[in-house]
Scaffold this motif. Structure first.
Motif, short mmCIF file in Angstrom:
data_model
loop_
_atom_site.label_atom_id
_atom_site.label_comp_id
_atom_site.label_asym_id
_atom_site.label_seq_id
_atom_site.Cartn_x
_atom_site.Cartn_y
_atom_site.Cartn_z
N PHE A 164 10.71 -10.34 3.55
CA PHE A 164 9.25 -10.23 3.50
C PHE A 164 8.81 -8.80 3.20
N MET A 165 9.39 -7.84 3.91
CA MET A 165 8.99 -6.45 3.71
C MET A 165 9.38 -5.96 2.31
N SER A 166 10.52 -6.37 1.80
CA SER A 166 10.93 -5.97 0.45
C SER A 166 9.94 -6.47 -0.59
N ALA A 167 9.58 -7.73 -0.49
CA ALA A 167 8.62 -8.30 -1.44
C ALA A 167 7.24 -7.68 -1.26
N PHE A 168 6.86 -7.44 -0.02
CA PHE A 168 5.55 -6.86 0.28
C PHE A 168 5.43 -5.45 -0.29
N VAL A 169 6.47 -4.65 -0.10
CA VAL A 169 6.46 -3.27 -0.62
C VAL A 169 6.41 -3.28 -2.15
N LEU A 170 7.22 -4.13 -2.78
CA LEU A 170 7.19 -4.21 -4.25
C LEU A 170 5.81 -4.65 -4.73
N ASN A 171 5.22 -5.61 -4.05
CA ASN A 171 3.94 -6.14 -4.45
C ASN A 171 2.83 -5.08 -4.44
N PHE A 172 2.93 -4.10 -3.56
CA PHE A 172 1.89 -3.09 -3.46
C PHE A 172 2.31 -1.73 -4.00
N THR A 173 3.39 -1.69 -4.75
CA THR A 173 3.76 -0.46 -5.43
C THR A 173 2.81 -0.26 -6.61
N GLN A 174 2.25 0.93 -6.71
CA GLN A 174 1.19 1.18 -7.68
C GLN A 174 1.65 0.92 -9.12
N GLN A 175 2.80 1.42 -9.49
CA GLN A 175 3.27 1.22 -10.86
C GLN A 175 3.57 -0.24 -11.16
N PHE A 176 4.09 -0.95 -10.17
CA PHE A 176 4.38 -2.37 -10.38
C PHE A 176 3.09 -3.15 -10.59
N ILE A 177 2.08 -2.85 -9.82
CA ILE A 177 0.78 -3.51 -10.00
C ILE A 177 0.21 -3.18 -11.38
N TYR A 178 0.31 -1.91 -11.77
CA TYR A 178 -0.23 -1.48 -13.06
C TYR A 178 0.45 -2.24 -14.21
N TYR A 179 1.77 -2.28 -14.19
CA TYR A 179 2.48 -2.94 -15.29
C TYR A 179 2.35 -4.46 -15.23
#
Length: 162
Positions: free
Chosen positions: A113-128
């Motif tokens: 859960f925490m791995s997916a949550f952190v990836l989901n709110f990473t700024q660059q990941f959201i941007y791309y």
């Protein structure tokens, strides 16, 4: 366990798809959208004559991204949200795949859960994930290969390890 997955799906869906058409279009978004639009205009689905601005250009990336944009443009029209739809879908699927991969590797639902949550709110990941670029598609297939490798090792099926 299903509540963790449901929560990640809802949060990721909101993050990736909410107001997909309202942000400004950047250079990369316009570049990929124009290439896909010219594929539609030239009826060049196999990307044999890649053009940009009507001129042949061979500075290509792999054609899968162009195919998805071609499909979105042909189906929904060349709008901001339709050009960003498939990268957002791949971003959403990448978050889910990270969740499943980490759960498979660690057998710890909180870690997954925490791995997916952190990836989901990473700024660059959201941007791309919210722009018409191929980065989230590459991330998805990278994580898919890692998941396949982990699955193959666990099940002792060497086919999945290649």
């Amino acid at each position: 366990q299903i509540l963790y997955l449901l929560f990640i799906m809802i949060i990721s869906g909101i993050t990736m798809f909410h107001r997909l058409d309202e942000s400004t279009i950047g250079y990369d978004d316009a570049f990929y959208a124009q290439r896909a639009k010219e594929m539609v205009l030239n009826n060049d689905i196999f990307f044999t004559k890649p053009t940009y601005g009507g001129k042949l250009r061979f500075d290509n990336k792999p054609p899968m991204m162009y195919w998805f944009l071609f499909f979105a443009g042909k189906t929904f029209g060349f709008k901001n949200w339709s050009m960003r739809l498939f990268p957002a879908i791949f971003g959403f699927l990448t978050v889910l795949l990270v969740f499943f991969t980490m759960y498979r590797m660690s057998n710890n639902i909180q870690l997954a859960f925490m791995s997916a949550f952190v990836l989901n709110f990473t700024q660059q990941f959201i941007y791309y994930s919210r722009s018409a670029t191929p980065e989230t598609m590459f991330c998805f297939f990278l994580w898919l290969s890692l998941f396949s490798f982990v699955y193959g090792i666990e099940q002792k099926i060497t086919f999945y390890c290649y």
